[in-house]
Design an enzyme around this catalytic site. Structure first.
Site, PDB file in Angstrom:
ATOM      1  N   HIS A  66      -1.143   6.981   4.781  1.00  0.00           N
ATOM      2  CA  HIS A  66      -0.104   5.942   4.790  1.00  0.00           C
ATOM      3  C   HIS A  66       1.257   6.434   4.311  1.00  0.00           C
ATOM      4  CE1 HIS A  66      -0.367   1.241   4.944  1.00  0.00           C
ATOM      5  NE2 HIS A  66       0.147   1.791   6.028  1.00  0.00           N
TER       6      HIS A  66
ATOM      7  N   CYS B 281       0.812  -1.221   0.000  1.00  0.00           N
ATOM      8  CA  CYS B 281       0.000   0.000   0.000  1.00  0.00           C
ATOM      9  C   CYS B 281       0.845   1.269   0.000  1.00  0.00           C
ATOM     10  CB  CYS B 281      -0.926   0.003   1.216  1.00  0.00           C
ATOM     11  SG  CYS B 281      -2.161  -1.316   1.219  1.00  0.00           S
TER      12      CYS B 281
END
Length: 493
Positions: free
Chosen positions: A143, A88
């Site tokens: 993230h 990710c």
């Protein structure tokens, strides 16, 4: 890298010299259409495998039809060879910077307790578009930095609602609640907020400190997608009314584990949580598309729907990889190939399907060109401008291949419809195995990557090795940023 080079040298000893290899096609970049800067809506769903959507062979086969997303594909162009990075954080970094994540120190999902994310030296696509007068907003998982100084509103976004890290952390407080395991009970095995604070739900605006508006637990996880969509719709409506061009980065929470539907969708399909979440994803996408249409800006809004990774590998949330083999956190095709749909009425061809190679890093120069921005010249940008290809002005992509890293391991290289594995790993839970000789796969005749074609097709080592050698030389010229590097970062001269 030296071990890879030795293996490659032994394998390609009978191959023609590298200087004779074919280079990546570099067509002249297209100028954006003259109707003014387009609005850009980028919906990046989380860990959606290649075989999940109806238009990619899933839909009702996965327990839920996806009519809104399928219609979006019919109205635009669908790619069959859109490639991402293996995790990710790396994919999101590549999207934001146009640089392979190995360059930025963002090549792996961060583990708590250490500095993480993009240094402020990186220039994001949001910063480029903001400099051209765009309103910029992001909602969902970032993230790319857990510290306040590295939140999206310090990286070019005007506003943000979401979480700094990942949805796995929803388990921390919720499992303790279910088991009655609280620090006050004397339990030493359960989660303690004094050891690992719960992940916050945050709202932030540029120039202001982020405000905590909640905590990520399983209840918040279930309602996250609705909140993301509501924020995105309000942003679209507000800026459309103000006639201001905008970049909306909708970082969807679905279908990342724990894959839990909103209460309004729980049981809707009758096929379990995963199918309910697929139905919710389609519905939320439709809400965003409806907001664009109702605002009267559909014809001048470029919409992209894509996934950041291949399918989940963890029971009971496994995704489906379609015809491909493997899971994310590997260099298998199921990890690298992800759904990608683009619509721009009257500009992007409707109903077009292509198997040309495009990489997530290409979105950076492509969206910059569409928005009238220029990419930085003081750093290597790995992305190539694909606007002419996506607008149908040429049949071929401007990219023929790329190196594939899994974390900091150079694991494979793709070129046209071929792949060469240097490290073999099928599932994220498998142990990576360094191969004594590279394994060559013909992706047209061997979709499951089961047969080594190297003995009869060693010629493909020429262009593939050239890709690796060029990238290795680039890393020497521009040393990559180490993971955990603090700000301010200044590149070596």
């Amino acid at each position: 890298m030296k071990r890879f080079s030795r293996a490659l040298a032994s394998w390609t000893v009978t191959v023609a010299v590298l200087v004779a290899c074919e280079r990546t096609v570099q067509a002249q970049p297209a100028a954006p259409p003259s109707a003014g800067p387009p609005n850009i809506v980028f919906i990046l769903v989380d860990n959606l495998g290649f075989g999940e959507l109806g238009v990619y062979g899933g839909g009702i086969l996965r327990g839920a039809p996806t009519p809104r997303i399928d219609r979006l594909a019919a109205e635009g162009t669908r790619l069959l060879n859109f490639n991402v990075e293996a995790q990710c954080t790396p994919s999101r970094s590549a999207l934001m910077t146009g640089r392979f994540s190995i360059r930025s120190g963002t090549y792996a999902v961060p583990v708590g307790g250490a500095a993480d994310g993009l240094t402020l030296w990186e220039i994001t696509i949001a910063e480029l578009l903001s400099g051209r007068g765009y309103a910029t907003g992001m909602w969902g998982k970032w993230h790319l930095g857990s510290a306040e100084s590295r939140f999206p509103t310090h990286q070019g976004f005007d506003e943000w609602f979401g979480i700094p890290r990942t949805y796995d952390e929803a388990f921390w407080p919720s499992l303790n609640q279910a088991a009655g395991l609280w620090p006050s009970s004397g339990n030493k095995q359960g989660w303690s907020p004094g050891i690992a604070p719960p992940e916050p739900l945050l709202e932030a605006r540029k120039g202001e400190k982020a405000t905590q508006v909640g905590v990520l637990d399983l209840d918040a996880r279930r309602t996250m997608e609705a909140a993301i969509t509501d924020h995105a719709v309000a942003f679209i409506q507000r800026n459309a009314a103000a006639k201001k061009p905008f970049f909306a980065y909708v970082s969807s929470s679905l279908v990342h584990m724990p894959t839990l539907p909103n209460p309004a969708f729980a049981g809707k399909t009758g096929n379990g949580d995963w199918a309910d979440c697929l139905a919710e994803m389609d519905f939320r996408t439709g809400q965003i598309l409806d907001a664009i249409k109702q605002a009267g800006i559909e014809d001048n809004t470029l919409v992209i729907f894509a996934s950041d990774n291949g399918p989940e590998a963890t029971d009971p949330w496994q995704g489906d990889s379609g015809p491909w083999r493997g899971t994310y956190f590997t260099a298998m095709e199921a990890s690298l190939r992800a759904p990608f749909i683009i619509r721009w009425p009257g500009k992007v061809p409707a109903g077009r399907v292509s198997n040309e190679i495009v990489h997530v890093v290409d979105m950076y120069p492509t969206l910059a060109r569409a928005g009238g921005a220029e990419v930085p010249k003081d750093r290597p940008i790995d992305g190539v401008d694909q606007l002419a290809f996506l607008l149908g002005q040429q049949e071929n992509s401007n990219r023929e291949g790329f190196p594939a890293y899994v974390a900091d391991r150079l694991s494979a290289v793709k070129w046209r419809n071929w792949k060469m594995h240097l490290i073999w790993q099928v599932n994220m839970y498998d142990t990576p195995q360094r191969l004594p000789l590279p394994k060559v796969i013909n992706l047209l005749t061997d979709l499951k990557e089961e047969r080594d074609a190297g003995a009869t097709s060693s010629w493909v080592g020429v262009p593939m090795t050239k890709i690796l050698v060029d990238f290795e030389q680039s890393l020497k010229k521009y040393p990559p940023i180490k993971a955990g590097t603090p700000d301010p970062y200044v590149p070596p001269k």
